[in-house]
Design an enzyme around this catalytic site. Structure first.
Site, PDB file in Angstrom:
ATOM      1  CB  CYS A  12      -0.953  -0.016   1.187  1.00 59.97           C
ATOM      2  SG  CYS A  12      -0.112   0.180   2.766  1.00 59.97           S
ATOM      3  CB  ALA A  13       0.271   4.822   0.444  1.00 60.39           C
TER       4      ALA A  13
END
Ligand code: FE2
Length: 367
Positions: free
Chosen positions: A70-71
């Site tokens: 994810c980020a």
């Protein structure tokens, strides 16, 4: 909770180990940049909400590790837990795409003249390309964009000592590591002649040549992208162009410039590009950036001058059309570029928040 760090994942990918990567970020974030070859499911909101069915429809291989991304490495942990509950060997990438910004891979440039070797070192996420050039017992590095230990280890494993470090220009999209690399390796630091930086360096002026037994590097001043931008010609065969010329596009002239300045630089760029096109057509152009995340495919990014001449139509425009077209096509400026330029002019690489500063894709080219 099982996790994997960036260095381990990049090693697996470089070694070709079987691994599936599942990107769970929102589609818009993935559009900006992603890990080449990764699978995607826009499950971010559902995972955040701890919806147990967030990944129910995702089809992932069960015979190899699945790395969730994810980020910043939090939501990917939830994803890994959900997959693990299904019996999938899932692990989460620590630090997410933010940390992945420093991941890199390499490709060797095939050369006819075997007396020298050129390794293209690619920061895959940002697309920054740097070069380790070795011959005999010594090596040069151009446009270092990774921690010095990456180049030092690579050179050591080839039996090379890094003796000279070069930058093609004062970068605006990433922090230059050249000064640090020169200090750590004891190498000379060569920069284009300019008065922007506030630390000592040896100036490369147009036509200056550095020659060793096997390596002969000549500076070609090519203002336009920035005023000091300089290309380096190696052994009359390879041309390291920084952000002046790319395999399918040309450099942007506007960063740190108002409209009048951008117009003036576009005209300079026109002349610089035509100066490069006057070199032998088989000269291999090796640029300072890729416009897409660089795959772990071992294939160097570059093109012969003749191919670029054929594919980049703007090179055949008149100067007036060239300048007007360039000014119309300017892409958005890279995030944080003013802060990055300030740090590069001071020769500083902060200890923390580096990936925050350098976040996002590269935007140095106009296509
Ligand atoms: Fe640049």
């Amino acid at each position: 909770m099982m996790t994997i760090d960036v260095e381990t994942l990049r090693t697996w990918l470089e070694e070709g180990q079987p691994v599936a990567i599942l990107d769970v970020r929102p589609t818009a974030e993935r559009a900006e940049w992603a890990i080449p070859g990764s699978l995607h499911v826009d499950a971010y909101d559902a995972l955040k909400a701890h919806d147990p069915a967030a990944l129910a429809v995702v089809d992932v291989p069960s015979d190899q590790p699945v790395v969730t991304v994810c980020a910043a490495g939090k939501t990917s942990q939830i994803a890994a837990e959900q997959l693990a509950a299904r019996g999938v060997p899932a692990i989460s990438l620590v630090g997410g795409m933010k940390a992945w910004s420093l991941a890199w891979n390499t490709a060797e440039v095939p050369l006819e003249d075997r007396s020298a070797r050129v390794i293209q070192v690619r920061r895959t996420g940002k697309g920054c390309l740097s070069y380790l050039i070795g011959a005999g017992e010594e090596a040069f590095v151009i446009d270092a964009s990774l921690d010095p230990h990456v180049y030092l280890n690579m050179a050591r494993s080839q039996g090379w000592q890094i003796t000279s470090v070069f930058d093609t220009h004062i970068h605006a999209d990433h922090l230059s590591r050249s000064r640090q690399l020169a200090e750590r390796s004891g190498a000379m630091l060569f920069l284009p002649d300019q008065r922007r930086v506030s630390f000592p360096f040896t100036a490369m002026r147009d036509g200056d040549t550095l020659a060793t037994e096997h390596l002969r590097l000549t500076a070609l001043h090519t203002p336009g992208h920035t005023l000091e931008s300089t290309c380096y010609l190696l052994n009359n065969a390879l041309l390291f162009t920084g952000d002046t010329l790319f395999p399918t596009s040309i450099g942007r002239p506007d960063l740190h410039a108002d409209e009048r300045e951008a117009r003036a630089r576009s005209a300079l760029l026109y002349h610089s590009l035509h100066k490069l096109l006057a070199l032998p057509s088989e000269t291999l152009v090796l640029p300072g950036h890729a416009s897409q995340p660089v795959p772990f495919d071992g294939k160097p990014i570059g093109a012969q001058l003749s191919e670029i001449d054929e594919h980049v139509g703007l090179l055949h425009a008149t100067r007036t059309v060239f300048v007007e077209t360039l000014l119309q096509r300017l892409p958005p400026t890279p995030p944080n570029y003013e802060r990055i330029v300030t740090l590069n002019e001071a020769g500083l690489v902060p200890d923390h928040d580096v990936t925050e500063l350098e976040a996002g894709a590269n935007r140095c080219a106009i296509s």
